[in-house]
Motif scaffolding. Structure first.
Motif, PDB file in Angstrom:
ATOM      1  N   LEU A  33       0.850  -1.171   0.000  1.00  0.00           N
ATOM      2  CA  LEU A  33       0.000   0.000   0.000  1.00  0.00           C
ATOM      3  C   LEU A  33       0.891   1.229   0.000  1.00  0.00           C
ATOM      4  O   LEU A  33       1.687   1.411   0.911  1.00  0.00           O
ATOM      5  CB  LEU A  33      -0.877  -0.030   1.253  1.00  0.00           C
ATOM      6  CG  LEU A  33      -1.820   1.135   1.468  1.00  0.00           C
ATOM      7  CD1 LEU A  33      -2.809   1.219   0.344  1.00  0.00           C
ATOM      8  CD2 LEU A  33      -2.548   0.985   2.780  1.00  0.00           C
ATOM      9  N   GLY A  34       0.805   2.030  -1.044  1.00  0.00           N
ATOM     10  CA  GLY A  34       1.654   3.210  -1.134  1.00  0.00           C
ATOM     11  C   GLY A  34       1.214   4.236  -0.124  1.00  0.00           C
ATOM     12  O   GLY A  34       0.238   4.939  -0.306  1.00  0.00           O
ATOM     13  N   PHE A  35       1.912   4.336   0.967  1.00  0.00           N
ATOM     14  CA  PHE A  35       1.390   5.106   2.078  1.00  0.00           C
ATOM     15  C   PHE A  35       2.548   5.617   2.906  1.00  0.00           C
ATOM     16  O   PHE A  35       3.174   4.865   3.624  1.00  0.00           O
ATOM     17  CB  PHE A  35       0.478   4.178   2.884  1.00  0.00           C
ATOM     18  CG  PHE A  35      -0.109   4.816   4.091  1.00  0.00           C
ATOM     19  CD1 PHE A  35      -0.559   6.106   4.031  1.00  0.00           C
ATOM     20  CD2 PHE A  35      -0.226   4.121   5.269  1.00  0.00           C
ATOM     21  CE1 PHE A  35      -1.113   6.687   5.131  1.00  0.00           C
ATOM     22  CE2 PHE A  35      -0.777   4.697   6.370  1.00  0.00           C
ATOM     23  CZ  PHE A  35      -1.223   5.983   6.311  1.00  0.00           C
ATOM     24  N   GLY A  36       2.839   6.890   2.768  1.00  0.00           N
ATOM     25  CA  GLY A  36       3.965   7.448   3.501  1.00  0.00           C
ATOM     26  C   GLY A  36       3.489   8.255   4.676  1.00  0.00           C
ATOM     27  O   GLY A  36       2.470   8.916   4.615  1.00  0.00           O
ATOM     28  N   LEU A  37       4.228   8.173   5.769  1.00  0.00           N
ATOM     29  CA  LEU A  37       3.808   8.913   6.949  1.00  0.00           C
ATOM     30  C   LEU A  37       4.733  10.083   7.254  1.00  0.00           C
ATOM     31  O   LEU A  37       4.294  11.180   7.475  1.00  0.00           O
ATOM     32  CB  LEU A  37       3.772   7.979   8.156  1.00  0.00           C
ATOM     33  CG  LEU A  37       2.500   7.177   8.316  1.00  0.00           C
ATOM     34  CD1 LEU A  37       2.703   6.111   9.344  1.00  0.00           C
ATOM     35  CD2 LEU A  37       1.376   8.079   8.724  1.00  0.00           C
ATOM     36  N   MET A  45      10.364   6.008  -0.552  1.00  0.00           N
ATOM     37  CA  MET A  45      10.272   6.470  -1.935  1.00  0.00           C
ATOM     38  C   MET A  45      11.595   6.262  -2.649  1.00  0.00           C
ATOM     39  O   MET A  45      11.626   5.820  -3.794  1.00  0.00           O
ATOM     40  CB  MET A  45       9.919   7.953  -1.961  1.00  0.00           C
ATOM     41  CG  MET A  45       8.471   8.245  -2.187  1.00  0.00           C
ATOM     42  SD  MET A  45       8.083   9.909  -1.641  1.00  0.00           S
ATOM     43  CE  MET A  45       8.914  10.898  -2.862  1.00  0.00           C
ATOM     44  N   SER A  48      11.956   2.797  -3.710  1.00  0.00           N
ATOM     45  CA  SER A  48      11.231   2.350  -4.901  1.00  0.00           C
ATOM     46  C   SER A  48      11.670   3.087  -6.153  1.00  0.00           C
ATOM     47  O   SER A  48      11.281   2.699  -7.240  1.00  0.00           O
ATOM     48  CB  SER A  48       9.719   2.469  -4.692  1.00  0.00           C
ATOM     49  OG  SER A  48       9.417   3.539  -3.872  1.00  0.00           O
ATOM     50  N   ASN A  63      -2.625   1.896  -4.758  1.00  0.00           N
ATOM     51  CA  ASN A  63      -3.186   3.082  -4.139  1.00  0.00           C
ATOM     52  C   ASN A  63      -4.334   2.795  -3.197  1.00  0.00           C
ATOM     53  O   ASN A  63      -4.771   3.668  -2.475  1.00  0.00           O
ATOM     54  CB  ASN A  63      -3.651   4.049  -5.215  1.00  0.00           C
ATOM     55  CG  ASN A  63      -2.474   4.593  -5.973  1.00  0.00           C
ATOM     56  OD1 ASN A  63      -1.361   4.598  -5.460  1.00  0.00           O
ATOM     57  ND2 ASN A  63      -2.688   5.013  -7.178  1.00  0.00           N
ATOM     58  N   PRO A  65      -6.036   0.098  -0.244  1.00  0.00           N
ATOM     59  CA  PRO A  65      -5.752  -1.052   0.621  1.00  0.00           C
ATOM     60  C   PRO A  65      -6.396  -2.334   0.103  1.00  0.00           C
ATOM     61  O   PRO A  65      -5.928  -3.423   0.408  1.00  0.00           O
ATOM     62  CB  PRO A  65      -6.353  -0.632   1.962  1.00  0.00           C
ATOM     63  CG  PRO A  65      -7.245   0.502   1.681  1.00  0.00           C
ATOM     64  CD  PRO A  65      -6.708   1.172   0.470  1.00  0.00           C
ATOM     65  N   ARG A  84      -6.947   5.837  11.842  1.00  0.00           N
ATOM     66  CA  ARG A  84      -7.071   5.698  10.375  1.00  0.00           C
ATOM     67  C   ARG A  84      -6.270   4.504   9.884  1.00  0.00           C
ATOM     68  O   ARG A  84      -6.683   3.788   8.990  1.00  0.00           O
ATOM     69  CB  ARG A  84      -6.592   6.949   9.640  1.00  0.00           C
ATOM     70  CG  ARG A  84      -7.001   8.237  10.251  1.00  0.00           C
ATOM     71  CD  ARG A  84      -8.509   8.343  10.280  1.00  0.00           C
ATOM     72  NE  ARG A  84      -8.932   9.332  11.248  1.00  0.00           N
ATOM     73  CZ  ARG A  84      -9.419  10.515  10.917  1.00  0.00           C
ATOM     74  NH1 ARG A  84      -9.528  10.842   9.667  1.00  0.00           N
ATOM     75  NH2 ARG A  84      -9.798  11.355  11.833  1.00  0.00           N
TER      76      ARG A  84
END
Ligand code: SF4
Lengths: 163, 176, 371
Positions: A33-37, A45, A48, A63, A65, A84
């Motif tokens: 899941l492309g998800f940066g915090l 990043m 990849s 993009n 889940p 979330r």
């Protein structure tokens, strides 16, 4: 004719255990899941992008889940965000895996003491498979974490899961 | 381009009764103390006066002065009562290139300051932040909500010096 | 009879591939048209200011790294300048030169990410890969100097954590030679690409007076046409010795202050940074980079506001000292925090797809917005 083709040129039947086949298929295409915090997301990043090339391990950012097998928690999880993340995790189809990347996601990192709004470890909310230490972990470390996850998947068994 | 003393004189001439003082104890900048209930008027003047033209608010910061009486509550953590909370305004003029700092102080128990929302739009989020972290109430701000902390945060204002963190938030343990 | 219509509220984020972190945008839309945008922030509120109050002055530096994690050197720079002002100490020439070089390299690296993600968000994935390659080059230079790739803790109060590597000067020159053609390549690939122009020109126009009233700074303000740069306006360190231009938005392919202008200002700024590095790299004086570091850092009572030009705009530190070894209050004026406020203004009347382009052109980093 490629090497692989030659191997199968006389007799194109492979016999394998279902477990092995399934595990092989799963571990070689982990869609994340492309998800940066936070800061760690930038290293994710970078991992990849061109230099380290996550794609060669079959890791492709998705993009939503609902199409993802794994989620990399890359960075500081705050209390506002934690609910979330839980929701996102619950939306992922089984089997699902979690890599906790960086000290923040592992245990609160530099914010463990005075972080009134920081969740001290994502494992207080969702279960974690692999912890990658570092602040931020180098891309190599994340790759190592992924290899560890692959190893874990390789040793899974369908039967054990049911039992 | 004007230095702080000149600006202070100009302001003093215009608003003799509300400008309080020029504070020079600081090593690097001088601060003009202002009445918290008149800051909008002064802001408008600073912005529109031809000789001043402070068209940009660089930063607005809330501060807990922690100058009240300190007591210990039953489990040994600090409690502060009385004293003041302050708001600092750092202004800058992009045309005339001078800078000035304003400061207002307000009671800790009932912290109220006029909003400068209508003077500099920058202050919108800055004021919300000062409200969120210090509990300073900006009168006439159109949308004074928490901004950084969750909207349903009930444990008080975290940047006050006597803030105490809650044990749990929505079932999640907060301390390490 | 007119049909009765209702507006719809659409949530973008906190998990969304193009919000540059955990930002939530609440869009009110009518069909594809945006009526209003409300950003909700705070999903990465890491309590920096509370930490700063609990740490000693040097201990705060690693936390400043984590504000704007794409430009950590710039954050260090602002903080150490503020504390040095409080202490009133002089810095050796060598340190100043190295700091400037590092800050400018960081500016290039940061703009590379900004441009790459801006492109990638609206569909140009190829430049992303090229630009990250060049960014890695800069990160290697940093790594060679201080051992870290992203968060350096490199600039200390009064000095630096490490001297530069003997190879640094040569490698930096190599990088410059490598980088010059890359900009041309980037221009061919993305800047003057027809599709890219279609997506960004005349989109999200920010008039100059609005920009000033909202306090915007950095490429967002310069894109609207005002050559305002703290390096020129309020020179800190040794920036007044270098010769560089301040690029502004000219409306080359659209209107002044549109997304493309903000984008192009960044491209031009990278070239100016290269110019500064070229002027500085051969003139680094000899000396010890740690000689001026005070043994005991305990500034006198007082306040200070110091600002520097970070890649995203004016970064300011407001520090109050009460004469102790830890700051009484540190407030960060984060450029992205202020720049994001204009988001609501910019998006009005545009389409949903434009929100992505506008957000990309503002180039925000959530780490410093939420702090
Ligand atoms: S572990 Fe370090 S680099 Fe990663 S998110 Fe936390 S502070 Fe940032």
């Amino acid at each position: 004719m490629g090497l692989l083709d030659k191997e199968f040129s006389d007799g194109n039947i492979v016999i394998a255990k279902v477990d092995d086949l399934m595990n092989w298929a799963r571990l070689s295409s982990i869609w994340q899941l492309g998800f940066g915090l936070a800061c760690c997301a930038i290293e994710m990043m970078a991992t990849s992008a061109s230099h380290y090339d996550f794609d060669r391990f079959g890791v492709i950012p998705r993009n939503t889940p609902r199409q993802a097998d794994a989620i990399i928690i890359s960075g500081t999880v705050t209390l506002k965000m934690a609910t979330r993340i839980k929701r996102l995790y619950e939306q992922m189809p089984d089997p699902k895996y979690i890599i906790s990347m960086g000290s923040c996601a592992n245990c609160g990192g530099p914010y463990w003491e005075h972080g009134y709004h920081v969740l001290k470890g994502i494992d207080r909310v969702i279960p974690v498979d692999v912890y990658v230490p570092g602040c931020p972990p180098r891309p190599e470390a994340l790759l190592e974490g992924l290899l560890k996850l692959q190893e874990k998947i390789r040793n899974e068994s369908l039967r054990k899961k049911i039992a | 381009m004007k230095n702080p003393e000149e600006i202070f004189k100009l302001l003093k001439k215009e608003f003799s009764e509300i400008i309080l003082d020029l504070d020079k104890e600081t090593p690097t900048e001088s601060i003009i103390l202002v009445d918290p209930m008149q800051i909008t008027k002064i802001g408008k003047f600073l912005r529109e006066n031809e000789e001043l033209k402070f068209d940009s608010l660089m930063v607005l910061s809330g501060v807990d002065d922690a100058n009240g009486t300190k007591t210990k509550d039953e489990d040994g953590s600090d409690m502060i009562s009385g004293g003041t909370l302050s708001v600092y305004y750092h202004l800058h003029s992009t045309v005339l290139k001078h800078k000035i700092t304003l400061k207002v102080s307000t009671q800790r128990e009932n912290p109220q300051v006029e909003s400068v929302y209508n003077v500099w739009r920058t202050s919108d989020w800055h004021e919300r932040e000062a409200f969120d972290l210090f509990g300073i109430i900006f009168l006439n701000h159109p949308d004074l909500r928490r901004i950084l902390m969750p909207y349903d945060w009930e444990a008080g204002y975290p940047l006050r010096k006597d803030y105490k963190n809650p044990e749990f938030y929505k079932g999640m343990k907060v301390p390490y | 009879m007119a049909l009765k219509t209702e507006t719809m509220v659409l949530n973008m984020g906190p998990q969304h591939p193009s919000t540059h972190g955990v930002l939530r945008l609440e869009l009110e839309i009518e069909g594809e048209l945006i009526l209003s945008v409300k950003p909700h922030i705070g999903y990465l509120h890491r309590c920096f200011e509370k930490h700063a109050e609990a740490m000693t002055y040097p201990q705060v530096i690693p936390y400043t790294d984590r504000l704007d994690y794409l430009a950590a050197m710039g954050n260090n720079f602002g903080y150490v300048i503020a504390v040095e002002k409080l202490l009133g100490i002089q810095i050796p020439e060598r340190v100043e030169y190295i700091r400037v070089i590092m800050a400018e390299l960081q500016r290039i690296a940061s703009h590379l990410v900004a441009i790459a993600t801006n492109g990638a968000d609206i569909g140009a994935l190829t430049p992303f890969l090229y630009l990250f390659r060049d960014r890695e080059y800069i990160l290697t230079l940093f790594e060679m100097t201080c051992g870290a790739r992203m968060l350096y803790n490199y600039m200390w109060i009064g000095g630096l954590s490490h001297d530069i590597h003997p190879d640094f000067v040569r490698k930096t020159k190599e990088f410059i030679n490598h980088f010059r053609p890359t900009v041309t390549e980037l221009n061919n690939l993305l800047t003057f690409n027809k599709i890219f122009i279609e997506r960004t020109a005349n989109v999200g126009i920010l008039p100059l007076d609005t920009a000033i009233n909202f306090g915007a700074s950095g490429p967002v303000l310069r894109g609207s046409g005002l050559p305002f740069d703290v390096r020129r306006e309020d020179p800190y360190s040794i920036y007044n010795r270098f010769d560089f231009e301040i690029p502004t938005g000219k409306g080359l392919v659209g209107t002044v202050g549109d997304c493309w202008d903000r984008y192009y200002v960044r491209v031009l700024e990278m070239e100016q940074s290269v110019r500064i590095i070229e002027q500085a790299i051969d003139n680094i004086p000899e000396g010890d980079v740690q000689s001026a570091i005070p043994k005991r850092i305990k500034p006198p009572k007082g306040t200070v506001y110091a600002r520097v030009e970070n890649p995203r705009g004016e970064l300011g530190y407001f520090i109050i000292s009460d004469g102790n070894i830890n700051p009484f209050r540190v407030k960060v004026r984060a450029p992205s925090f202020v720049n994001l406020e204009v988001m609501g203004e910019l998006c009005k009347g545009h389409l949903v797809a434009d929100v992505i382009a506008i957000l990309g052109s503002l180039d925000i980093v959530l780490g410093e917005i939420d702090r």
